[in-house]
Design a protein around this motif. Structure first.
Motif, short mmCIF file in Angstrom:
data_model
loop_
_atom_site.label_atom_id
_atom_site.label_comp_id
_atom_site.label_asym_id
_atom_site.label_seq_id
_atom_site.Cartn_x
_atom_site.Cartn_y
_atom_site.Cartn_z
N ASN A 1 0.82 -1.21 0.00
CA ASN A 1 0.00 0.00 0.00
C ASN A 1 0.86 1.26 0.00
O ASN A 1 0.79 2.10 0.91
CB ASN A 1 -0.94 -0.02 1.21
CG ASN A 1 -1.85 -1.21 1.21
OD1 ASN A 1 -2.57 -1.45 0.24
ND2 ASN A 1 -1.84 -1.98 2.29
N TYR B 1 -7.01 -3.12 -0.52
CA TYR B 1 -8.42 -2.78 -0.71
C TYR B 1 -8.63 -2.14 -2.08
O TYR B 1 -9.55 -1.35 -2.27
CB TYR B 1 -8.89 -1.85 0.40
CG TYR B 1 -9.00 -2.55 1.73
CD1 TYR B 1 -10.14 -3.27 2.08
CD2 TYR B 1 -7.94 -2.53 2.63
CE1 TYR B 1 -10.23 -3.93 3.29
CE2 TYR B 1 -8.02 -3.20 3.85
CZ TYR B 1 -9.17 -3.89 4.17
OH TYR B 1 -9.25 -4.57 5.37
N GLU C 1 -12.95 3.15 8.58
CA GLU C 1 -12.27 4.41 8.86
C GLU C 1 -11.15 4.22 9.87
O GLU C 1 -10.10 4.86 9.79
CB GLU C 1 -13.28 5.43 9.37
CG GLU C 1 -14.29 5.88 8.32
CD GLU C 1 -13.61 6.47 7.10
OE1 GLU C 1 -12.68 7.29 7.27
OE2 GLU C 1 -13.98 6.09 5.97
N HIS D 1 -8.21 2.68 8.00
CA HIS D 1 -7.61 3.65 7.08
C HIS D 1 -6.81 4.73 7.81
O HIS D 1 -5.73 5.13 7.35
CB HIS D 1 -8.72 4.30 6.24
CG HIS D 1 -8.21 5.34 5.28
ND1 HIS D 1 -7.58 5.02 4.10
CD2 HIS D 1 -8.23 6.71 5.34
CE1 HIS D 1 -7.24 6.13 3.46
NE2 HIS D 1 -7.63 7.17 4.20
N ASN D 2 -7.33 5.18 8.92
CA ASN D 2 -6.73 6.33 9.60
C ASN D 2 -5.79 6.00 10.74
O ASN D 2 -4.93 6.82 11.09
CB ASN D 2 -7.85 7.24 10.13
CG ASN D 2 -8.62 7.94 9.03
OD1 ASN D 2 -8.11 8.85 8.40
ND2 ASN D 2 -9.85 7.50 8.79
N ARG E 1 -4.26 1.16 3.81
CA ARG E 1 -4.91 2.30 3.15
C ARG E 1 -6.10 1.79 2.35
O ARG E 1 -6.00 0.81 1.62
CB ARG E 1 -3.94 3.02 2.20
CG ARG E 1 -2.68 3.54 2.87
CD ARG E 1 -2.96 4.58 3.92
NE ARG E 1 -3.50 5.81 3.33
CZ ARG E 1 -3.94 6.83 4.07
NH1 ARG E 1 -3.94 6.76 5.40
NH2 ARG E 1 -4.41 7.92 3.48
N LEU E 2 -7.23 2.46 2.50
CA LEU E 2 -8.43 2.13 1.75
C LEU E 2 -8.66 3.16 0.66
O LEU E 2 -8.31 4.34 0.83
CB LEU E 2 -9.65 2.08 2.67
CG LEU E 2 -9.90 0.80 3.48
CD1 LEU E 2 -8.78 0.53 4.47
CD2 LEU E 2 -11.25 0.90 4.22
N THR E 3 -9.26 2.73 -0.45
CA THR E 3 -9.57 3.69 -1.50
C THR E 3 -10.79 4.51 -1.08
O THR E 3 -11.60 4.09 -0.25
CB THR E 3 -9.87 2.97 -2.82
OG1 THR E 3 -11.06 2.18 -2.66
CG2 THR E 3 -8.71 2.08 -3.24
N ASP E 4 -10.93 5.67 -1.70
CA ASP E 4 -12.10 6.49 -1.42
C ASP E 4 -13.38 5.76 -1.80
O ASP E 4 -14.40 5.88 -1.11
CB ASP E 4 -12.00 7.81 -2.19
CG ASP E 4 -10.89 8.71 -1.66
OD1 ASP E 4 -10.48 8.51 -0.50
OD2 ASP E 4 -10.45 9.61 -2.40
N ARG F 1 -14.32 3.26 0.95
CA ARG F 1 -14.82 3.96 2.14
C ARG F 1 -16.24 4.47 1.91
O ARG F 1 -17.09 4.39 2.80
CB ARG F 1 -13.88 5.10 2.49
CG ARG F 1 -12.49 4.64 2.93
CD ARG F 1 -11.48 5.76 2.94
NE ARG F 1 -11.78 6.74 3.98
CZ ARG F 1 -11.23 7.96 4.03
NH1 ARG F 1 -10.38 8.34 3.09
NH2 ARG F 1 -11.54 8.78 5.01
#
Length: 616
Positions: free
Chosen positions: A473, A501, A536, A539-540, A546-549, A552
């Motif tokens: 990622n 993801y 979230e 991701h945070n 890391r997740l894609t927009d 999410r």
């Protein structure tokens, strides 16, 4: 003055430690910088050794190279520090007939794991710079000392021999008497150094007089080089936070004659030794006439090492032919293990190929993964893949753990650095990091040769297959893949990744691996999402994920209709579709011991048509 002639005719006494006498100036400073700031003290130490009877003194330049001086911001002062060191030694030796050795110490073998290890090319550049400084100042010989890594010593010895005709002394260092860290015998290593052009070969540091003399019993007199011995005063001790050594110089006195009888022509001291020790060495010699024959006592030949019992079809074999699924179950934070073992049994029944068990992930204390792995294997006949971090275990503890894995029949290990302690439940706890993860891979693979970290025989060969972790990622995946190359060079048998993801990430990873020529199996990570809040958080707050927009947003919309779990599983299956198009290895991470989700994803993978003869 002719050093080679003197060595051919008599036993010479060298000086002892410089750092031991400079220790009072502080541990966290460069002793070599004292050549500039405290010149009178350096000269006084040299004179003390000469007055004690030393025929040879060495310059205060052990760490006066770019790599080590840069740790103190002194890299621009290399020339000045080396020049001053030689001039101080010359001032002290003026009119005495004492030889001056320009000293250059080893780099590998005692690195701080938090600092990236220098490459061989960096070591060569750093070495040449220091060597030229010493030669230009006019030393009588070059002393290469405290080299645990024989390949490093051979490399710099070749450079030295190609650069100068001066005499060269090449000293290795051992953890075990008579054996190098690689498991090679001292006798064979010294012969290699002699064949490369060293005039004197021997050992220094780590061992006291007794163990160093025992090591030298295994070394014959060489036809093309003389022998040297620079033992430590003793094993170090801690006294009110300070490192101290035994100071019984009478004990040291006994060993100068013992070293002479073992054929040693050059006898000095290393850590903990003082002018009093050198005076004792001189006093203990019954003669300075060298011996010309000796009885060699080789290290006992060990019986052929037994190999551990095979664990059956290995993961790396199966994954080359068909889909192979690893599932991670986190150890419980309490003594209640019922759900853990219930999940492991059901996953095994579903056809999972191994249960992976983390080592206090996110720096949160959990039940020992070694204990859980042993129970899985011995009571349930389930294959465990155990994680081992460099964060929680120092080198001693890791060595012990790996030996324990072997005796428990645990043969699959994932070597990881581990999240820093400050991110976990005990932010005041310390992180160890004696080794980096790549060095842990290398350490574990040495056990397959029946060799410990120190080079000592373990009298049995292990059969470990070692996985290394990788985080795909990242923005520049092609550059990050170089880390996989390095881990494979250190012995990694396969790679396990963080969860992804993004379906495109699987494609990019495959292309990057192919471009880099990496062919070891790769198990790509998948972790189902349970809710938008879960997404979230990952991701945070979770390093490396890391997740894609798009993902999410899908989870946010699903939560509105109460279908977060279903949407999370749908996303996981889409990711699995992309992974299985390019890889045979799947790594499913079970959230919150929801093993039912991992079983569903496992069955989804199994339903796909198998890909054969895939190598990544």
């Amino acid at each position: 003055m002719n050093l080679r002639r003197d060595l051919s005719e008599k036993v010479l006494i060298a000086d002892g430690a410089m750092g031991t006498l400079l220790y009072s100036y502080g541990v966290d400073r460069s002793f070599e910088e004292l050549n500039l700031s405290h010149p009178d003290d350096i000269v006084a130490i040299h004179r003390a050794y000469i007055e004690a009877g030393a025929d040879i003194i060495q310059t205060n330049t052990y760490s006066a190279n770019y790599i080590k001086l840069s740790r103190y911001g002194l890299q621009d002062d290399i020339k000045k520090i080396n020049q001053a060191a030689v001039r101080h030694a010359k001032e002290a030796a003026r009119g005495t007939g004492v030889y001056i050795f320009g000293t250059i110490g080893g780099i590998n073998g005692a690195n701080d794991a938090r600092i990236a290890a220098p490459s061989l090319e960096e070591i060569k550049r750093s070495f040449r710079e220091q060597l030229y400084c010493l030669l230009l100042e006019g030393v009588d010989a070059i002393l290469l000392e405290t080299y645990y890594d024989l390949e490093e010593l051979k490399t710099v010895l070749k450079i030295t021999r190609e650069t100068t005709d001066l005499p060269i002394v090449a000293n290795v260092s051992m953890h075990e008497p008579g054996l190098l860290q690689s498991g090679q015998t001292l006798a064979s290593a010294l012969q290699e150094l002699a064949d490369l052009g060293a005039d004197v070969v021997g050992a220094n540091c780590r061992l006291g007089p007794y163990h160093m003399s025992k090591a030298l019993e295994s070394v014959p007199l060489l036809e093309n080089a003389y022998l040297a011995a620079y033992p430590n005063a003793s094993l170090p001790q801690m006294d009110e936070g300070k490192v101290v050594y035994q100071t019984e110089t009478d004990y040291f006195e006994q060993y100068s004659e013992i070293f002479r009888q073992e054929g040693v022509r050059l006898i000095g001291g290393c850590c903990g030794t003082t002018p009093d020790h050198i005076r004792a060495l001189r006093r203990g010699l019954k003669s300075i006439k060298p011996v010309t024959s000796k009885v060699v006592h080789p290290i006992l030949e060990l019986a052929e090492l037994d190999a551990a019992e095979d664990a059956g079809v290995r993961l790396t074999d199966k994954v080359k032919e068909q889909y192979t699924v690893l599932v991670e179950l986190d150890p419980p934070r309490t003594f209640d293990t019922a759900k853990f073992f219930e999940g492991a049994q059901k996953l095994d029944a579903a056809g999972v190929d191994a249960i992976t068990i983390s080592d206090n992930s996110l720096a949160t204390p959990r039940i020992s993964n070694m204990a859980l792995a042993a129970i899985l294997k011995q009571e349930y006949d389930i294959r465990p893949l155990i994680h081992l971090t460099t964060r929680d275990h120092n080198l001693i503890g890791m060595h012990s753990h790996i030996m324990g894995f072997h005796k428990l029949g645990i043969q699959d290990v994932l070597a990881v650095t581990g999240d820093p302690s400050k991110v976990g439940d005990f932010p005041g706890a310390s992180s160890v990091f004696d080794l980096r993860s790549v060095e842990l891979v290398q350490l574990i693979k040495k056990f397959n040769d029946g060799i410990s970290y120190t080079g000592k025989s373990l009298k049995e060969k292990a059969r470990f297959q070692v996985a290394a972790a990788f985080n795909p990622n990242v923005l520049k995946l092609d550059k990050a893949v170089r880390l996989i190359e390095r881990k494979v060079e250190y012995g990694a048998d396969y790679i396990i990744t963080q969860p992804i993801y993004d379906t495109e990430k699987a494609v990019q990873l495959k292309e990057a691996l192919v471009d880099a020529g990496i062919t070891v199996p790769v198990f790509v990570g998948v972790m189902p999402l349970l809710s938008s809040r879960n997404a979230e958080f990952l991701h945070n707050e979770v390093p490396g994920i890391r997740l894609t927009d798009e993902v999410r947003e899908r989870m946010r919309e699903a939560d509105k209709s109460g279908t977060g779990r279903e949407e999370g599983m749908a996303i996981a299956k889409e990711i699995l579709d992309a992974i299985c198009e390019h890889f045979n290895g799947v790594y499913i991470i079970t959230p919150f011991l929801r093993y039912d989700l991992s079983i569903e994803l496992t069955k989804y993978v199994q339903s796909k048509e198998k890909i054969s003869e895939q190598t990544v």
